[in-house]
Every structure is written in C-alpha cells, then in structure tokens.
Design an enzyme around this catalytic site. Sequence first.
Site, PDB file in Angstrom:
ATOM      1  N   LYS A  54       0.839  -1.205   0.000  1.00 28.05           N
ATOM      2  CA  LYS A  54       0.000   0.000   0.000  1.00 28.05           C
ATOM      3  C   LYS A  54       0.872   1.252   0.000  1.00 28.05           C
ATOM      4  CE  LYS A  54      -3.843  -2.293   2.434  1.00 28.05           C
ATOM      5  NZ  LYS A  54      -4.444  -2.577   3.755  1.00 28.05           N
ATOM      6  N   GLN A  98      -3.828  -1.406  10.189  1.00 32.92           N
ATOM      7  CA  GLN A  98      -3.876  -2.726   9.561  1.00 32.92           C
ATOM      8  C   GLN A  98      -4.447  -3.757  10.533  1.00 32.92           C
ATOM      9  OE1 GLN A  98      -3.220  -3.239   6.298  1.00 32.92           O
ATOM     10  NE2 GLN A  98      -3.812  -5.371   6.504  1.00 32.92           N
ATOM     11  N   ASP A 121     -10.448   3.488   5.323  1.00 30.76           N
ATOM     12  CA  ASP A 121     -10.838   2.074   5.234  1.00 30.76           C
ATOM     13  C   ASP A 121     -12.363   1.912   5.307  1.00 30.76           C
ATOM     14  OD1 ASP A 121      -8.902   0.092   4.824  1.00 30.76           O
ATOM     15  OD2 ASP A 121      -8.134   0.258   6.877  1.00 30.76           O
TER      16      ASP A 121
HETATM   17  N1  GUN Z   1      -6.995  -6.492   6.911  1.00 31.54           N
HETATM   18  C1  GUN Z   1      -7.494  -7.158   5.856  1.00 31.54           C
HETATM   19  N2  GUN Z   1      -7.975  -6.304   4.938  1.00 31.54           N
HETATM   20  C2  GUN Z   1      -7.765  -5.072   5.415  1.00 31.54           C
HETATM   21  C3  GUN Z   1      -8.047  -3.771   4.917  1.00 31.54           C
HETATM   22  O1  GUN Z   1      -8.587  -3.560   3.831  1.00 31.54           O
HETATM   23  N3  GUN Z   1      -7.670  -2.750   5.699  1.00 31.54           N
HETATM   24  C4  GUN Z   1      -7.084  -2.933   6.891  1.00 31.54           C
HETATM   25  N4  GUN Z   1      -6.768  -1.856   7.618  1.00 31.54           N
HETATM   26  N5  GUN Z   1      -6.814  -4.116   7.396  1.00 31.54           N
HETATM   27  C5  GUN Z   1      -7.157  -5.181   6.652  1.00 31.54           C
END
Ligand code: GUN
Length: 293
Positions: A54, A98, A121
């Site tokens: 990312k 995350q 998110d």
């Molecule tokens: N864990 C799995 N998918 C995601 C996501 O899209 N964002 C975040 N922050 N954690 C995740």
Amino acid sequence: MHNCTILSGKEVSDHVYRNLQDRVELLFENNIRPGLAAVLVGENPASKIYIKMKTKKFHNLGLKTETFKLSVDCSQEELIQVIEKINNDSSFHGILVQLPLPNHIDSNSIINSIHPEKDVDGFHPENAGLLSIGAPRFIPCTPKGVMRMLEYYRVKLSGKHVVVLGRSNIVGRPMSILTSLKTKGANGTTTLCHSGSSDIEKFTKIADIVIVALGVPNYLTKDMIKKDAILIDVGINRVNDNSEKGYKLCGDVFWEEVIEKAKAVTPVPGGVGPMTIAMLVENTVEAAESTLK
Ligand code: GUN
C-alpha cells in the site's frame, strides 16, 4: 480451451490511477499532497506485506505516506495515542490501522478512535452506518474495488442473484450491502452466506454472481456453481509448496476447475488485490479533496 473471461484487477486499477491523475494535480496546485498514515502493530508477515504494498503505491504516485510501527505488546492506550496524534495532523488525510490487531487490543475501540473523516478504510461505525443507509462517505476498499471491477467489465447486477460468502466487516458485510443498494451498478438480489449457513451449495448453484471472501483455499469448486456464473475471488491464501519462497498464493476459488464452467473469474494474484490498493488511494484523494471545500 475455455471461454472464461479473466477479470484483470491490474487493468482496472491502472484505469483508476489514470483517472486520479487530474484530481491529484489539482490538489498539488492547491498545495495539498494527499497523505496516508499506516499503522502496523506487531510482526504479522501478511500485514507487513500489505502495508508495504500500500505505502509503495503512495510513494510511486508522489503522495505522502508514513508507517507507524508499534510493538506487538503495545497497550491499547498507546495505540490510541498514536491515532489521536494522526487525527490532529493535517498533513495526513487518511488513517489505516492494519487488521488483525493482537488479541489484547479491542479492535472496535481502535476503529472508534479514528476520526471518521480520515477513516479511508470505511470501518468506523459512522461510515459503516452511512453505507448501510445508502449515503456512503468512505466505502471499504475491497468491496468498493469489486464494484468498480464489475462496472468496468459491464457486469449488471440488477435482476441478478448475487451470493456473497463471508460476513466480515471488512468484506462480506459491506459487499452484501453494496450489491443490494438501489443504485446504478448495484440493485442486485443478494444472499449472504456464512459459517452458520447450512447447505451453502444450494445458494451458490443458483447464483449469477458469487463473491467469495472466506479465506479457505480452493473452496469454491466447479460442482458448486452454475454454468456461466461470474466469480469474484477475494481470498489470498498462502499454501505451502516446494518453491524457493516455500509457499504460493491461491484464492478461495478453485481456479483450474471453474474456468471450464464460469463465464468470468478474477485471478489470484492480479484480481481483487490491486483494486483494494487503488480504492485506498482513491479514498485518500477523496479525503484530501474534502479539505478543499
Ligand atoms: N486487513 C485485511 N484487509 C484489510 C483492509 O482492507 N484494511 C485494513 N486496515 N486491514 C485489513
């Protein structure tokens, strides 16, 4: 030979980035550089890779990004302090924590502490609520990316039966809401199946579109779908093998089997994954744009 269309997330995400160029230029002209703060707690190898992928994309696009790393035994209060500092830092338009977090931390309390206008998110209850009433602010990146792919490949959901497998707050639940909203590109008839469902096959067999987000390698087999179904594979599973890395990535869809029967399938990797990252960039650009108004 099969007639199954491969739905490329790489292609659609490139299209998304091209369309974002002018918007980012306009922000730069206004001395705004979209910024994402990524928060990583502990050493979960998959989480580390996701954060790296990312933030690398943000770097490559000339956007601001910084990763805040906390040790696996940090307290909930310490983590909330880090988030509040980012909440109050105007150079960050988006915050991503995350998931999953270590067990001693209550994920809901953490998500609640993120400023809802920086919640790129889309996990904060305010944003989840806005989505569920059909007035979204930030839409969670993976389901938003799936919708964008369906739109790009002109897959109509209206009048179709969509079966979503998995009810997580990250994918399945928002996916079921998005596909059934009364909006252009949606308007589907959605069934949400989960670990408490009996006879999941009964539903997948009559689905026009199956969206699988279970995290079970090769779960969806040829016998579970109808001919010419469209399959969206959200799974990214590590399966051990004899390669140098010691593992390979595979989806929740039994790819080798279903391509003989399905009309279209997303690959793993190169399907939904790149879309999640593109939507995170788009949401962060959106967050930055809202400071212009
Ligand atoms: N864990 C799995 N998918 C995601 C996501 O899209 N964002 C975040 N922050 N954690 C995740």
